[in-house]
Design an enzyme around this catalytic site. Structure first.
Site, PDB file in Angstrom:
ATOM      1  N   CYS A   1      39.715 -27.185 -34.670  1.00  0.00           N
ATOM      2  CA  CYS A   1      39.100 -27.180 -33.397  1.00  0.00           C
ATOM      3  C   CYS A   1      39.417 -26.260 -32.813  1.00  0.00           C
ATOM      4  O   CYS A   1      39.660 -24.673 -33.404  1.00  0.00           O
ATOM      5  CB  CYS A   1      39.026 -28.450 -32.630  1.00  0.00           C
ATOM      6  SG  CYS A   1      41.329 -28.206 -32.646  1.00  0.00           S
TER       7      CYS A   1
ATOM      8  N   ASP B   1      50.640 -29.307 -24.599  1.00  0.00           N
ATOM      9  CA  ASP B   1      49.693 -30.236 -23.564  1.00  0.00           C
ATOM     10  C   ASP B   1      49.565 -29.317 -22.289  1.00  0.00           C
ATOM     11  O   ASP B   1      48.447 -29.226 -21.582  1.00  0.00           O
ATOM     12  CB  ASP B   1      49.092 -31.657 -23.824  1.00  0.00           C
ATOM     13  CG  ASP B   1      48.480 -31.794 -25.010  1.00  0.00           C
ATOM     14  OD1 ASP B   1      48.600 -32.735 -25.427  1.00  0.00           O
ATOM     15  OD2 ASP B   1      48.400 -30.434 -25.927  1.00  0.00           O
TER      16      ASP B   1
ATOM     17  N   LYS C   1      44.788 -40.361 -21.396  1.00  0.00           N
ATOM     18  CA  LYS C   1      44.189 -39.812 -22.356  1.00  0.00           C
ATOM     19  C   LYS C   1      44.642 -40.050 -24.284  1.00  0.00           C
ATOM     20  O   LYS C   1      44.186 -41.293 -24.518  1.00  0.00           O
ATOM     21  CB  LYS C   1      43.469 -38.664 -22.209  1.00  0.00           C
ATOM     22  CG  LYS C   1      42.477 -38.287 -24.060  1.00  0.00           C
ATOM     23  CD  LYS C   1      41.803 -36.658 -23.692  1.00  0.00           C
ATOM     24  CE  LYS C   1      42.813 -35.658 -24.353  1.00  0.00           C
ATOM     25  NZ  LYS C   1      43.095 -35.686 -25.798  1.00  0.00           N
ATOM     26  N   ASN C   2      45.717 -39.410 -23.682  1.00  0.00           N
ATOM     27  CA  ASN C   2      46.669 -39.541 -25.210  1.00  0.00           C
ATOM     28  C   ASN C   2      46.832 -41.028 -25.363  1.00  0.00           C
ATOM     29  O   ASN C   2      47.291 -41.084 -26.648  1.00  0.00           O
ATOM     30  CB  ASN C   2      47.282 -38.552 -25.430  1.00  0.00           C
ATOM     31  CG  ASN C   2      46.370 -36.743 -25.660  1.00  0.00           C
ATOM     32  OD1 ASN C   2      45.067 -36.946 -25.735  1.00  0.00           O
ATOM     33  ND2 ASN C   2      47.574 -35.793 -26.123  1.00  0.00           N
TER      34      ASN C   2
ATOM     35  N   PRO D   1      45.071 -29.794 -39.755  1.00  0.00           N
ATOM     36  CA  PRO D   1      45.394 -30.932 -41.237  1.00  0.00           C
ATOM     37  C   PRO D   1      45.433 -31.909 -40.782  1.00  0.00           C
ATOM     38  O   PRO D   1      46.033 -32.507 -39.715  1.00  0.00           O
ATOM     39  CB  PRO D   1      45.915 -29.950 -42.167  1.00  0.00           C
ATOM     40  CG  PRO D   1      46.303 -29.256 -41.041  1.00  0.00           C
ATOM     41  CD  PRO D   1      46.015 -29.126 -39.779  1.00  0.00           C
ATOM     42  N   ILE D   2      44.977 -33.097 -41.642  1.00  0.00           N
ATOM     43  CA  ILE D   2      45.076 -34.301 -41.609  1.00  0.00           C
ATOM     44  C   ILE D   2      46.055 -34.836 -43.008  1.00  0.00           C
ATOM     45  O   ILE D   2      46.663 -35.951 -43.154  1.00  0.00           O
ATOM     46  CB  ILE D   2      44.240 -35.178 -41.379  1.00  0.00           C
ATOM     47  CG1 ILE D   2      43.670 -35.406 -42.492  1.00  0.00           C
ATOM     48  CG2 ILE D   2      43.385 -35.053 -39.938  1.00  0.00           C
ATOM     49  CD1 ILE D   2      42.972 -36.461 -42.429  1.00  0.00           C
ATOM     50  N   ASP D   3      46.596 -34.041 -43.820  1.00  0.00           N
ATOM     51  CA  ASP D   3      47.610 -34.187 -44.510  1.00  0.00           C
ATOM     52  C   ASP D   3      48.631 -35.343 -44.102  1.00  0.00           C
ATOM     53  O   ASP D   3      48.600 -36.001 -45.409  1.00  0.00           O
ATOM     54  CB  ASP D   3      47.833 -32.668 -45.117  1.00  0.00           C
ATOM     55  CG  ASP D   3      48.603 -31.957 -44.122  1.00  0.00           C
ATOM     56  OD1 ASP D   3      49.851 -31.930 -44.783  1.00  0.00           O
ATOM     57  OD2 ASP D   3      48.116 -32.127 -42.843  1.00  0.00           O
ATOM     58  N   LEU D   4      48.922 -34.612 -43.370  1.00  0.00           N
ATOM     59  CA  LEU D   4      50.372 -36.492 -43.592  1.00  0.00           C
ATOM     60  C   LEU D   4      50.008 -37.901 -42.899  1.00  0.00           C
ATOM     61  O   LEU D   4      49.369 -38.645 -43.624  1.00  0.00           O
ATOM     62  CB  LEU D   4      50.949 -35.968 -42.203  1.00  0.00           C
ATOM     63  CG  LEU D   4      51.547 -34.432 -42.047  1.00  0.00           C
ATOM     64  CD1 LEU D   4      52.267 -33.858 -40.257  1.00  0.00           C
ATOM     65  CD2 LEU D   4      52.715 -34.316 -43.022  1.00  0.00           C
TER      66      LEU D   4
HETATM   67  C1  EPZ Z   1      48.187 -35.015 -30.318  1.00  0.00           C
HETATM   68  O1  EPZ Z   1      47.614 -34.186 -31.370  1.00  0.00           O
HETATM   69  C2  EPZ Z   1      47.680 -34.898 -29.196  1.00  0.00           C
HETATM   70  N1  EPZ Z   1      46.388 -35.892 -28.706  1.00  0.00           N
HETATM   71  C3  EPZ Z   1      47.372 -33.251 -28.647  1.00  0.00           C
HETATM   72  O2  EPZ Z   1      46.455 -33.143 -27.481  1.00  0.00           O
HETATM   73  C4  EPZ Z   1      48.684 -32.804 -29.086  1.00  0.00           C
HETATM   74  O3  EPZ Z   1      48.091 -31.034 -28.400  1.00  0.00           O
HETATM   75  C5  EPZ Z   1      49.093 -33.373 -30.069  1.00  0.00           C
HETATM   76  O4  EPZ Z   1      49.189 -34.665 -29.900  1.00  0.00           O
HETATM   77  C6  EPZ Z   1      50.906 -32.362 -30.314  1.00  0.00           C
HETATM   78  O5  EPZ Z   1      51.804 -33.449 -29.486  1.00  0.00           O
HETATM   79  C7  EPZ Z   1      45.752 -37.054 -29.341  1.00  0.00           C
HETATM   80  O6  EPZ Z   1      46.889 -37.908 -28.874  1.00  0.00           O
HETATM   81  C8  EPZ Z   1      44.075 -37.442 -28.600  1.00  0.00           C
HETATM   82  P1  EPZ Z   1      49.902 -33.818 -34.311  1.00  0.00           P
HETATM   83  P2  EPZ Z   1      48.239 -34.384 -32.987  1.00  0.00           P
HETATM   84  O7  EPZ Z   1      49.957 -34.066 -35.239  1.00  0.00           O
HETATM   85  O8  EPZ Z   1      48.177 -36.002 -32.612  1.00  0.00           O
HETATM   86  C9  EPZ Z   1      49.706 -30.469 -38.033  1.00  0.00           C
HETATM   87  C10 EPZ Z   1      44.664 -33.201 -26.204  1.00  0.00           C
HETATM   88  O9  EPZ Z   1      45.399 -31.274 -24.826  1.00  0.00           O
HETATM   89  N2  EPZ Z   1      49.435 -31.027 -38.389  1.00  0.00           N
HETATM   90  O10 EPZ Z   1      51.018 -33.577 -33.649  1.00  0.00           O
HETATM   91  O11 EPZ Z   1      46.993 -34.138 -33.616  1.00  0.00           O
HETATM   92  C11 EPZ Z   1      48.946 -30.289 -36.983  1.00  0.00           C
HETATM   93  O12 EPZ Z   1      48.333 -28.903 -37.137  1.00  0.00           O
HETATM   94  C12 EPZ Z   1      45.618 -32.695 -27.643  1.00  0.00           C
HETATM   95  O13 EPZ Z   1      45.422 -33.464 -24.857  1.00  0.00           O
HETATM   96  C13 EPZ Z   1      49.911 -31.289 -40.492  1.00  0.00           C
HETATM   97  O14 EPZ Z   1      50.035 -29.815 -40.340  1.00  0.00           O
HETATM   98  O15 EPZ Z   1      48.999 -33.426 -32.819  1.00  0.00           O
HETATM   99  C14 EPZ Z   1      49.722 -29.611 -35.724  1.00  0.00           C
HETATM  100  O16 EPZ Z   1      50.005 -27.864 -36.148  1.00  0.00           O
HETATM  101  C15 EPZ Z   1      45.088 -31.378 -28.067  1.00  0.00           C
HETATM  102  N3  EPZ Z   1      49.151 -32.286 -41.026  1.00  0.00           N
HETATM  103  C16 EPZ Z   1      50.551 -29.853 -35.677  1.00  0.00           C
HETATM  104  O17 EPZ Z   1      51.244 -30.976 -36.921  1.00  0.00           O
HETATM  105  C17 EPZ Z   1      48.947 -33.584 -40.132  1.00  0.00           C
HETATM  106  O18 EPZ Z   1      48.852 -34.359 -41.099  1.00  0.00           O
HETATM  107  C18 EPZ Z   1      50.672 -30.877 -34.644  1.00  0.00           C
HETATM  108  O19 EPZ Z   1      49.857 -31.651 -34.400  1.00  0.00           O
HETATM  109  C19 EPZ Z   1      49.020 -33.463 -38.841  1.00  0.00           C
HETATM  110  C20 EPZ Z   1      49.501 -32.797 -38.021  1.00  0.00           C
END
Ligand code: EPZ
Length: 424
Positions: free
Chosen positions: A116, A306, A22-23, A122-125
């Site tokens: 969610c 996950d 999926k990812n 957040p999406i700040d990064l």
């Molecule tokens: C991906 O989510 C996966 N989803 C998630 O899988 C997975 O848990 C996650 O990576 C970590 O491995 C998909 O690939 C579709 P992150 P993503 O950006 O990209 C913080 C599942 O169950 N963050 O690595 O959203 C964030 O809040 C799903 O299949 C910021 O602070 O994860 C989190 O605490 C759930 N600012 C951490 O980083 C940002 O701009 C990890 O987030 C982006 C993220």
């Protein structure tokens, strides 16, 4: 709301082929927007997150057809550059379309992706990085507008956290930007390498994925290809946990053992035997599971967040006390209250949960509230004595292809009961 009805206590025994990731498939389908022409993506899992992604592709102007596990995307014409609000709400990981839409059209508009079930998300990064390519960003409460004020130019980006989505969006934005982009502290998940492999087969020039520094040399255009998505390492590990909890034996075909290596030590510490052959990966469970001292979720190649909920379910029936520490998401313990309904003994406090193993679980009526938490409830139901009802399984259907069919083929007693919304 559809639900699973499970009669627990059946040992898992048999083999199954693991679905596509999926990812991986979500960012790869988003990436087809960068490619003018018809891309053929195979090994796509039949899950509702792929359905949502196809809706966004069609909204943008792509012609999309689907034949079971093959999705064909003709992105010759892109008519729009926004992600509709309802689709952003349906799947917040739609944010990964951002880089591809900006790379193709020079602009984008999306509604602010809400939090969610597992955290604020957040999406700040993403925003900080995309701005560095020369993109103006205008944020309001509900909408974010992006506009490239000049041709995109490669930049050096040091991520403060190895965010998977931010790394993917930077790669997608950089692919057809002028010059070179270097990402340091990039995410190292296998899904990032799969996205890069797809883009490189289309003519992109991306190197270093799987390590901490990724280099992207911008190219002028990308050409369409046929591409097979990697298998889903989290689905594989989920079924390994199911075999462990039911004291069974499972062989998974089509997995990439290297992708599963971060979870193997946990299963081995619990007393499982794991062997790898040309047949696939086989897990044989012991008569009694031993507790796992500490499960700490980390970015890849650490233990995957996950799999946190599913392994927590396993530790509820391990002999002894296990400790789970969730370091990635701030509220990824919603499954704890539901696991307690099976008679599990768990104390969660902040990012730590202490699990005291019990001899057996008792079937319960529970409700899924997120994808992996929902999977953990199914696992508990498989191991429990008696009948379990897992309600609101739409969350599970987002990421697991035909979970009830797969588990039934492995000897479990599980059926899906379709209920329309009028039934509540
Ligand atoms: C991906 O989510 C996966 N989803 C998630 O899988 C997975 O848990 C996650 O990576 C970590 O491995 C998909 O690939 C579709 P992150 P993503 O950006 O990209 C913080 C599942 O169950 N963050 O690595 O959203 C964030 O809040 C799903 O299949 C910021 O602070 O994860 C989190 O605490 C759930 N600012 C951490 O980083 C940002 O701009 C990890 O987030 C982006 C993220």
């Amino acid at each position: 709301m559809s639900r699973y009805i499970i009669n627990g206590g059946h040992r898992i025994y048999g083999r199954t082929k693991i679905q596509g990731s999926k990812n991986s498939v979500l960012p790869i389908l988003a990436a087809t927007v960068l490619v003018r022409g018809t891309s053929v993506i195979t090994n796509c899992p039949e899950i509702t997150d792929v359905d949502a992604t196809i809706k966004i592709l069609r909204h943008l102007g792509c012609r999309v057809t689907r034949e079971k596990n093959t999705v064909i995307v003709d992105s010759s014409v892109i008519e729009k550059s926004d992600i509709p609000d309802d689709l952003m709400r349906e799947m917040r990981s739609s944010v990964v379309f951002l880089g591809a839409i900006i790379g193709r059209t020079g602009k984008a508009s999306l509604s602010t992706p809400g939090g969610c079930e597992i955290g604020l998300r957040p999406i700040d990064l993403h925003l900080d990085a995309i701005q560095r390519f020369g993109v103006n960003i205008h944020e309001e409460y509900a909408k974010i507008e992006f506009e490239a004020v000049k041709p995109l130019e490669g930049v050096n980006i040091a991520l403060s956290f190895p965010s998977v989505g931010a790394t993917e969006n930077i790669i997608l934005t950089a692919c057809t930007a002028k010059g070179t982009t270097v990402i340091t502290n990039a995410a190292r998940e296998p899904e990032i390498s799969d996205l890069a492999d797809y883009l490189n087969s289309c003519g992109a020039r991306i190197s270093g994925t799987g390590e901490g520094t990724i280099i992207i040399e911008g190219v002028s255009e990308l050409h369409p290809v046929q591409y097979k998505v990697i298998p889903d390492r989290i689905v594989a590990a989920t079924y390994m946990a199911a075999a462990a909890m039911t004291h069974g034996k499972i062989t998974l075909s089509g997995v990439v053992p290297a992708h599963i290596s971060p979870v193997m030590p946990v299963f081995e510490e619990a007393g499982c035997d794991i062997s790898i052959s040309s047949d696939g990966l086989t897990l044989t469970a012991p008569p009694y599971l031993r507790s796992v001292k500490t499960i700490r979720t980390m970015p890849y190649p650490g233990f995957p967040t996950d799999m946190q909920a599913q392994i927590m379910a396993m530790t509820t029936v391990c002999h002894g006390t296990s400790v789970v520490i969730e370091t990635i998401f701030e509220s990824r313990y919603k499954h704890v209250s539901e696991l307690l309904r099976f008679g599990a003994k768990i104390r969660a406090d902040g990012r730590m949960a202490v699990v005291e193993g019990v001899n057996s679980l008792t079937g319960a009526s529970v409700i899924a509230s997120d994808l992996r938490g929902g999977a953990s409830l199914v696992l508990a139901g498989l191991a429990a004595q008696g009948t379990t009802v897992v309600d609101d399984i739409r969350y599970i259907l987002r990421g697991y292809e035909n979970m009830s069919g797969v588990l039934s083929s492995l000897g479990c007693d599980i059926v899906i009961e379709e209920r329309n919304s009028a039934d509540g």
